[in-house]
Motif scaffolding. Structure first.
Motif, PDB file in Angstrom:
ATOM      1  N   ASP A  17     -20.137   7.496  -4.000  1.00 31.45           N
ATOM      2  CA  ASP A  17     -19.619   6.502  -2.948  1.00 31.45           C
ATOM      3  C   ASP A  17     -20.048   6.916  -1.540  1.00 31.45           C
ATOM      4  OD1 ASP A  17     -17.313   5.395  -1.223  1.00 31.45           O
ATOM      5  OD2 ASP A  17     -17.035   4.750  -3.365  1.00 31.45           O
ATOM      6  N   ALA A  18     -20.249   5.964  -0.733  1.00 25.41           N
ATOM      7  CA  ALA A  18     -20.764   6.431   0.578  1.00 25.41           C
ATOM      8  C   ALA A  18     -19.536   6.913   1.430  1.00 25.41           C
ATOM      9  CB  ALA A  18     -20.950   5.162   1.357  1.00 25.41           C
ATOM     10  N   ALA A  64     -19.618  12.469   9.536  1.00 27.42           N
ATOM     11  CA  ALA A  64     -20.195  13.759   8.923  1.00 27.42           C
ATOM     12  C   ALA A  64     -21.094  13.408   7.800  1.00 27.42           C
ATOM     13  CB  ALA A  64     -19.389  14.728   8.734  1.00 27.42           C
ATOM     14  N   LYS A  65     -20.676  12.668   6.694  1.00 29.33           N
ATOM     15  CA  LYS A  65     -21.246  12.204   5.695  1.00 29.33           C
ATOM     16  C   LYS A  65     -22.164  11.219   6.080  1.00 29.33           C
ATOM     17  CE  LYS A  65     -20.755  11.041   0.706  1.00 29.33           C
ATOM     18  NZ  LYS A  65     -19.711  11.090  -0.254  1.00 29.33           N
ATOM     19  N   ALA A  66     -22.419  10.361   6.847  1.00 29.77           N
ATOM     20  CA  ALA A  66     -23.301   9.379   7.259  1.00 29.77           C
ATOM     21  C   ALA A  66     -24.363   9.842   7.963  1.00 29.77           C
ATOM     22  CB  ALA A  66     -22.684   8.221   7.779  1.00 29.77           C
ATOM     23  N   GLN A  67     -23.832  10.883   8.904  1.00 29.10           N
ATOM     24  CA  GLN A  67     -25.211  11.294  10.097  1.00 29.10           C
ATOM     25  C   GLN A  67     -24.874  12.542  10.693  1.00 29.10           C
ATOM     26  OE1 GLN A  67     -24.553   8.805  13.616  1.00 29.10           O
ATOM     27  NE2 GLN A  67     -22.395   8.855  13.425  1.00 29.10           N
ATOM     28  N   GLY A  68     -24.111  13.495   9.661  1.00 31.62           N
ATOM     29  CA  GLY A  68     -23.813  14.816  10.526  1.00 31.62           C
ATOM     30  C   GLY A  68     -25.217  15.776  10.259  1.00 31.62           C
ATOM     31  N   ILE A  69     -25.520  16.598  11.369  1.00 27.42           N
ATOM     32  CA  ILE A  69     -26.586  17.269  11.384  1.00 27.42           C
ATOM     33  C   ILE A  69     -26.002  18.801  11.034  1.00 27.42           C
ATOM     34  CG2 ILE A  69     -28.620  17.989  12.846  1.00 27.42           C
ATOM     35  CD1 ILE A  69     -28.098  15.349  14.477  1.00 27.42           C
ATOM     36  N   ALA A  70     -26.627  19.443   9.904  1.00 25.86           N
ATOM     37  CA  ALA A  70     -26.295  20.571   9.553  1.00 25.86           C
ATOM     38  C   ALA A  70     -26.656  21.496  10.348  1.00 25.86           C
ATOM     39  CB  ALA A  70     -26.327  20.764   8.037  1.00 25.86           C
ATOM     40  N   LEU A  98     -20.608  16.660   4.073  1.00 26.28           N
ATOM     41  CA  LEU A  98     -22.102  16.767   4.313  1.00 26.28           C
ATOM     42  C   LEU A  98     -22.776  17.398   2.867  1.00 26.28           C
ATOM     43  CD1 LEU A  98     -21.460  16.882   7.361  1.00 26.28           C
ATOM     44  CD2 LEU A  98     -23.266  18.548   7.462  1.00 26.28           C
ATOM     45  N   MET A  99     -21.868  17.803   1.996  1.00 27.30           N
ATOM     46  CA  MET A  99     -22.546  18.129   0.662  1.00 27.30           C
ATOM     47  C   MET A  99     -22.143  17.275  -0.277  1.00 27.30           C
ATOM     48  SD  MET A  99     -21.130  22.208   1.153  1.00 27.30           S
ATOM     49  CE  MET A  99     -21.800  23.011  -0.144  1.00 27.30           C
ATOM     50  N   GLU A 100     -21.567  16.358  -0.289  1.00 26.17           N
ATOM     51  CA  GLU A 100     -20.832  15.309  -1.558  1.00 26.17           C
ATOM     52  C   GLU A 100     -22.193  14.813  -1.996  1.00 26.17           C
ATOM     53  OE1 GLU A 100     -16.460  14.748   0.048  1.00 26.17           O
ATOM     54  OE2 GLU A 100     -17.937  13.068  -0.052  1.00 26.17           O
ATOM     55  N   ALA A 101     -23.119  14.598  -1.374  1.00 29.55           N
ATOM     56  CA  ALA A 101     -24.402  13.591  -1.955  1.00 29.55           C
ATOM     57  C   ALA A 101     -25.302  14.798  -2.766  1.00 29.55           C
ATOM     58  CB  ALA A 101     -25.356  13.003  -0.954  1.00 29.55           C
ATOM     59  N   ARG A 102     -25.417  15.716  -2.315  1.00 28.73           N
ATOM     60  CA  ARG A 102     -26.209  16.876  -3.072  1.00 28.73           C
ATOM     61  C   ARG A 102     -25.581  17.294  -4.257  1.00 28.73           C
ATOM     62  NH1 ARG A 102     -29.941  20.366   1.151  1.00 28.73           N
ATOM     63  NH2 ARG A 102     -30.534  18.533   2.235  1.00 28.73           N
TER      64      ARG A 102
END
Length: 277
Positions: free
Chosen positions: A197-198, A92-98, A160-164
Motif C-alpha cells: 500500500d502507498a 516520508a514514504k512518498a518522497q523522503g530522502i534518507a 521509508l523502510m516499508e516498501a523494502r
C-alpha cells in the motif's frame, strides 16, 4: 480476523539477553536494519509534529493528571505546524530522502553507529543515567536541526523502510503474512499485497488495533519486528529464507553475532553493510 495464539518466543528478548538464543533455534540469523534519518524537500522538521513526545512524571504540574498533561502537550505540539505526524509519515514514504547512520556519524562526529544509537536512546530518555550520553544527544539534535533532518522514531516500522520490507517478503515467496502487534495479543493473516500500500502501514484501514510491529511468514521462517525503545527493525530468518533475499542488500545495518543483545551499543561493534546515503 484470526485469533491465533502467538508462537512461543516471538516477542522481543529482554535487553540483556542475546537475541538469537532467545528464539530457541527458530531462526538461523538476525539482521539489525537501522531506522534512517531523513529529509523532506522544502520542509523544516522544526515546523512539524513528529517523533517521540518525551516527558517525565515529575514534570507534570501539581494537581494535573498525567493524561491531562499529555493531552495538553500534544495540543501545543500541533499548534501552527506545517505537517502533523501522519502527514510527515505520508510524505516520508512518498518522497523522503534518507541519510544513513554511517554518513551521519562521519558528518556529525560520532565514532560509529553504536554512539548514534546511544545518543538516540538518550534523546528519548530510554537509558539509565549511567549509560546515557547527554552531550551526544544534544550534538545529534543540533546536527539534525542544522541539516533539517527528521530523526528516526523508535518502536514502529518506518515509512521509508516499508516498501523494502514488502520487497523482502515478496522475494521470499511469501504470499500471505501474519501482521501483529509486538505482544502477539492481536494478529491477522493478510495477503502480502497489503504491505505494498502507498500509505504508511499504520494508516491502512483494518490493520491490527495496535500499531503493527511484527510481520511473520506463515511458516515462521521469516520475521521482521520492532521493539518498543529500539531505533531498528530486527529481521530474523532461516538460512533458506536469507538465501532468497538478503536484508543487507536492502537496508543499512549489521548481522548479529551469537551474543548480540538489543542494547548492542554497549557491545563490540559489528560492521555495517547495505546501502548508504
Amino acid at each position: 480476523m484470526s485469533n491465533m495464539s502467538a508462537p512461543p518466543r516471538l516477542v522481543a528478548p529482554p535487553y540483556d539477553t542475546a537475541i538469537l538464543p532467545w528464539y530457541g533455534g527458530r531462526f538461523d540469523a538476525a539482521f539489525v536494519a537501522l531506522h534512517p534519518f531523513f529529509a523532506l524537500p522544502g520542509v523544516d522538521p522544526a515546523a512539524c509534529a513528529h517523533g517521540t513526545l518525551v516527558m517525565e512524571r515529575d514534570e507534570v504540574p501539581e494537581g494535573m493528571s498525567l493524561r491531562d498533561h499529555l493531552d495538553a502537550q500534544q495540543a501545543g505540539r500541533h499548534a501552527d505546524v506545517t505537517l502533523d505526524e501522519d502527514a510527515v509519515d505520508m510524505a516520508a514514504k512518498a518522497q523522503g530522502i534518507a541519510m544513513s547512520w554511517s554518513v551521519l556519524a562521519a558528518r556529525a562526529g560520532f565514532a560509529d553507529h553504536r554512539a548514534v544509537n546511544r545518543a538516540l536512546r538518550t534523546h528519548i530518555r530510554a537509558l539509565k543515567p549511567a549509560f546515557a550520553d547527554p552531550q551526544g544527544a544534544a550534538a545529534l539534535e543540533a546536527f539534525c536541526a542544522r541539516e533539517k533532518l527528521f530523526l528516526p522514531t523508535e518502536g514502529v516500522f518506518q515509512p521509508l523502510m516499508e516498501a523494502r520490507l514488502a520487497a523482502l517478503f515478496a522475494a521470499c515467496g511469501c504470499e500471505r503474512v501474519v501482521v501483529g502487534d509486538e505482544f502477539g495479543e492481536e494478529q491477522e493473516v493478510r495477503p502480502r499485497a497489503v504491505l505494498e500500500d502507498a500509505r504508511p502501514w499504520h494508516l491502512v484501514p483494518d490493520y491490527p488495533r495496535n500499531l503493527p510491529r511484527r510481520l511473520l511468514a506463515e511458516d515462521g521462517s521469516l520475521m521482521a519486528c520492532v521493539d518498543w525503545d529500539s531505533f531498528f527493525t530486527l529481521i530474523l530468518g532461516t538460512h533458506a529464507r536469507f538465501a532468497e533475499a538478503d536484508p543487507g542488500a536492502l537496508f543499512e545495518g549489521f548481522w548479529c553475532a551469537p551474543d548480540t543483545e538489543l542494547s548492542w551499543q554497549r557491545q563490540a561493534v559489528q560492521p555495517l553493510v547495505g546501502p548508504s546515503g
